[in-house]
Design a protein around this motif. Sequence first.
Motif, PDB file in Angstrom:
ATOM      1  N   GLU A  29       0.930  -1.073   0.110  1.00  0.00           N
ATOM      2  CA  GLU A  29      -0.045   0.202   0.094  1.00  0.00           C
ATOM      3  C   GLU A  29       0.751   1.316  -0.010  1.00  0.00           C
ATOM      4  OE1 GLU A  29      -4.126  -0.965   2.412  1.00  0.00           O
ATOM      5  OE2 GLU A  29      -2.567   0.427   3.380  1.00  0.00           O
ATOM      6  N   CYS A  31       1.934   5.010   0.483  1.00  0.00           N
ATOM      7  CA  CYS A  31       1.436   6.014   1.487  1.00  0.00           C
ATOM      8  C   CYS A  31       1.346   7.606   0.914  1.00  0.00           C
ATOM      9  CB  CYS A  31       2.794   6.259   2.623  1.00  0.00           C
ATOM     10  SG  CYS A  31       4.279   6.450   2.041  1.00  0.00           S
ATOM     11  N   THR A  34      -3.697  10.710  -0.782  1.00  0.00           N
ATOM     12  CA  THR A  34      -5.076  10.528  -1.254  1.00  0.00           C
ATOM     13  C   THR A  34      -4.962   9.216  -2.018  1.00  0.00           C
ATOM     14  OG1 THR A  34      -4.358  11.477  -3.087  1.00  0.00           O
ATOM     15  CG2 THR A  34      -5.524  12.720  -1.636  1.00  0.00           C
ATOM     16  N   LYS A  35      -6.279   8.631  -2.414  1.00  0.00           N
ATOM     17  CA  LYS A  35      -6.334   7.338  -2.826  1.00  0.00           C
ATOM     18  C   LYS A  35      -5.974   7.154  -4.538  1.00  0.00           C
ATOM     19  CE  LYS A  35     -10.079   5.838   0.089  1.00  0.00           C
ATOM     20  NZ  LYS A  35     -11.454   5.272   0.042  1.00  0.00           N
ATOM     21  N   THR A  42      -6.170   8.541   2.687  1.00  0.00           N
ATOM     22  CA  THR A  42      -5.789   7.226   3.013  1.00  0.00           C
ATOM     23  C   THR A  42      -5.409   6.900   4.385  1.00  0.00           C
ATOM     24  OG1 THR A  42      -3.483   7.807   2.311  1.00  0.00           O
ATOM     25  CG2 THR A  42      -4.996   7.174   0.741  1.00  0.00           C
ATOM     26  N   GLN A  51     -13.931   7.749   4.717  1.00  0.00           N
ATOM     27  CA  GLN A  51     -13.063   8.304   3.724  1.00  0.00           C
ATOM     28  C   GLN A  51     -13.594   7.612   2.550  1.00  0.00           C
ATOM     29  OE1 GLN A  51      -9.200   6.922   5.389  1.00  0.00           O
ATOM     30  NE2 GLN A  51      -9.363   8.858   6.943  1.00  0.00           N
ATOM     31  N   CYS A  56     -14.659   6.037  -5.220  1.00  0.00           N
ATOM     32  CA  CYS A  56     -14.161   4.798  -4.578  1.00  0.00           C
ATOM     33  C   CYS A  56     -15.174   3.724  -4.204  1.00  0.00           C
ATOM     34  CB  CYS A  56     -13.150   5.098  -3.548  1.00  0.00           C
ATOM     35  SG  CYS A  56     -13.652   6.116  -2.241  1.00  0.00           S
ATOM     36  N   GLU A 141      -5.833  -0.912  -7.256  1.00  0.00           N
ATOM     37  CA  GLU A 141      -6.253  -0.271  -6.072  1.00  0.00           C
ATOM     38  C   GLU A 141      -6.838  -1.391  -5.061  1.00  0.00           C
ATOM     39  OE1 GLU A 141     -10.262   1.335  -6.990  1.00  0.00           O
ATOM     40  OE2 GLU A 141     -10.526   0.115  -8.529  1.00  0.00           O
ATOM     41  N   ASN A 167     -13.222   2.191   3.670  1.00  0.00           N
ATOM     42  CA  ASN A 167     -12.271   3.361   3.673  1.00  0.00           C
ATOM     43  C   ASN A 167     -10.905   2.865   2.990  1.00  0.00           C
ATOM     44  OD1 ASN A 167     -13.613   5.259   5.392  1.00  0.00           O
ATOM     45  ND2 ASN A 167     -12.615   4.436   7.321  1.00  0.00           N
ATOM     46  N   ARG A 168     -10.719   1.581   2.951  1.00  0.00           N
ATOM     47  CA  ARG A 168      -9.577   1.207   2.396  1.00  0.00           C
ATOM     48  C   ARG A 168      -9.689   0.938   0.781  1.00  0.00           C
ATOM     49  NH1 ARG A 168      -6.989  -4.452   3.762  1.00  0.00           N
ATOM     50  NH2 ARG A 168      -8.369  -5.149   2.301  1.00  0.00           N
ATOM     51  N   VAL A 171      -7.255   2.683  -2.286  1.00  0.00           N
ATOM     52  CA  VAL A 171      -5.838   3.034  -1.768  1.00  0.00           C
ATOM     53  C   VAL A 171      -5.026   2.277  -2.658  1.00  0.00           C
ATOM     54  CG1 VAL A 171      -4.380   2.447   0.188  1.00  0.00           C
ATOM     55  CG2 VAL A 171      -6.449   3.174   0.745  1.00  0.00           C
ATOM     56  N   SER A 217      -0.090  -2.943   5.415  1.00  0.00           N
ATOM     57  CA  SER A 217       0.384  -2.118   4.092  1.00  0.00           C
ATOM     58  C   SER A 217       1.510  -2.767   3.502  1.00  0.00           C
ATOM     59  CB  SER A 217       0.880  -0.746   4.701  1.00  0.00           C
ATOM     60  OG  SER A 217       1.732  -0.955   5.777  1.00  0.00           O
TER      61      SER A 217
END
Length: 501
Positions: A29, A31, A34-35, A42, A51, A56, A141, A167-168, A171, A217
Amino acid sequence: MTAAATELLDYDEVIAEFDPVMGLEVHVELCTATKMFCGCPTAFGAEPNTQVCPVCIGLPGSLPVANAKAIESAIRIGLALNCSIRPSSVFARKNYFYPDQPKNYQISQYDEPIAYDGHLDVVLADGTQWRVEIERAHMEEDTGKSLHIGGATGRIHGASHSLLDYNRAGVPLVEIVTRPIVGAGDRAPEVARAYVTALRDLLKALDVSDVRMDQGSLRCDANLSLMRKDATEFGTRTETKNVNSLKSVEIAVRYEMRRQAAVLLAGGEVVQETRHFHETDGTTSPGRRKETAEDYRYFPEPDLPPVQPDSSWVAELATTLPELPWVRRARIQQEWGVSDEVMRDLVNVGAVDLIIATVDAGAAPEAARGWWVSFLAQQANSRGVELADLAITPAQVAEIIGLVDEGKLTTKLAQQVATAVLDGEGEPAQIVADRGLEVVRDDSALQKAVDDALAANPDIAEKIRGGKVAAAGKIVGDVMKATRGQADPARVKELVLAACS
Ligand code: ADP
Ligand code: MG
Ligand code: ZN
């Protein structure tokens, strides 16, 4: 959890009969703030579904826009893995229904990944180097997260209902896929662990991800199959999903080798499937039968243009690559003048970066090393956490070492201060002040404690006066106790001997 009847072959017998073939897929993932295709933040651990936006959660009519920072990170990862960077790569829709995937497809890359054909050299415990070939690194994603309520250990089986947190979802991820790793033999589990460790260190040095396996992550799926010694084709593989620690990567590979060998020797066939890894007992159990690429109906994502990084931009990004962790390590080893063996131990306990940071904060290398490998290592051990996860920063350790150097703290007192920091009591200087922990420098205060101790032990005082210097130890001990360890023992001894001469 898994059927107790799962047969496992002895590891030595596995190696005698079979060659393992391994493929590692690592999802990292990024860092970014934003997505991947929208502006949602994120940050990890926010309230569920706070989020999210139409893009998304896949509302009709919403349009994705690729995150430039994520593309930049993917290119830097590709370059660091010695990959070629594709001048034009496309996103693809990978179609499947899954509740944590609100669009019913995932935007990924398929036959034109942004980075391909690379390698990563990893170092095994005995110092030998092993080259892992990289097939590709592609952008995609992440999915949302399902939370299954009411069943045992959070599994969907037996749950009464499930909750979804998006939320994820969206990401940015980069998936790094190796070519089949062949020829590792009995070292396959070690190679797997060494590879994921090296990759994690590299990604950390690139500053593109938190690389926290415990927070997901960095996630590793381990593909494994076995070949008979005389076979010419690969066997059927299983894919053990989401193995969540470096140690577990090694355990999962070893377990699958032993399990598949037992199946094959009994005349059975390995089923091509995903398998779940169980952290608690190191076993795997069947997941789902594996889809083939055709099942996903990949097609080019019509809402996104091809990614066409300028060659001058790629060249510029190549200049931003950090010193590779192992190159840096070799340089540091030189600087510190420690043996290969000592260095390997420092690496294995995860102390190198912490020591470097402590030295950077002003401590002498030797003191910094001493603190991290002995006292703090013991603390990590007894608290059941990794060294890096201790609640003390290298700067705080350097500050405590400084207080010892200035003679304000003895080693014992310094350890009390460090313990207090670890217990969350605040900054070192604050703790010293609050607890009045400073070494008592004031001779008159010490003199009083010495006189009291001698008066309380007239027989010992007599012995010292008679020349038995060794007897002073008991008095020094009493004075140290009376001053709660805050006196300098050498000075106390001088005062005791002076009082008796
Ligand atoms: P999938 O879509 O099934 O996850 P990928 O191509 O993403 O497939 O990853 C498959 C991984 O397994 C790669 O690392 C590949 O090198 C490896 N692999 C392919 N065939 C075998 C096999 N027979 N045994 C072990 N690993 C394999
Ligand atoms: Mg895959
Ligand atoms: Zn969004």
